[in-house]
Design a protein around this motif. Structure first.
Motif, short mmCIF file in Angstrom:
data_model
loop_
_atom_site.label_atom_id
_atom_site.label_comp_id
_atom_site.label_asym_id
_atom_site.label_seq_id
_atom_site.Cartn_x
_atom_site.Cartn_y
_atom_site.Cartn_z
N LEU A 1 -0.45 -13.77 -19.72
CA LEU A 1 -1.77 -13.26 -20.10
C LEU A 1 -1.69 -12.41 -21.37
N ALA A 2 -0.64 -11.59 -21.51
CA ALA A 2 -0.47 -10.79 -22.72
C ALA A 2 -0.24 -11.66 -23.94
N ALA A 3 0.56 -12.72 -23.77
CA ALA A 3 0.81 -13.64 -24.90
C ALA A 3 -0.46 -14.39 -25.27
N TYR A 4 -1.24 -14.76 -24.29
CA TYR A 4 -2.49 -15.46 -24.56
C TYR A 4 -3.47 -14.54 -25.28
N ALA A 5 -3.49 -13.27 -24.90
CA ALA A 5 -4.40 -12.31 -25.52
C ALA A 5 -4.01 -12.04 -26.97
N MET A 6 -2.74 -12.13 -27.28
CA MET A 6 -2.30 -11.89 -28.67
C MET A 6 -2.63 -13.07 -29.52
#
Length: 85
Positions: free
Chosen positions: A80-85
């Protein structure tokens, strides 16, 4: 060139410091003696004692369940953090 030799020596010493105690413990886990001061012979007796201990196996199963759930949660949060970046 001298710096590279020092770095190789430093890394070798560091890895020896980290992994040599593990190797010694692994080798002495096959020792037939009750105390690991002297080598008395090869045996697998201690592993049978280890795996026949019910409480220890329950603790190991709990640790594995906790590790699997922590890895799954960390993977989802990382995704989720990678997708948000």
């Amino acid at each position: 060139m001298k710096r590279r030799g020092f770095l190789s020596l430093y890394c070798t010493a560091l890895y020896a410091f980290l992994y040599l105690p593990l190797v010694v413990m692994f080798v002495f886990s096959f020792n037939d003696a009750r105390r690991n001061v002297v080598w008395k012979g090869f045996t697998l007796k201690w592993y049978s004692v280890l795996f026949s201990d019910v409480e220890l196996m329950k603790a190991m199963l709990t640790s594995l369940e906790l590790a699997a759930s922590a890895a799954a949660i960390a993977s989802v949060l990382g995704l989720l953090a990678a997708y948000a970046m």
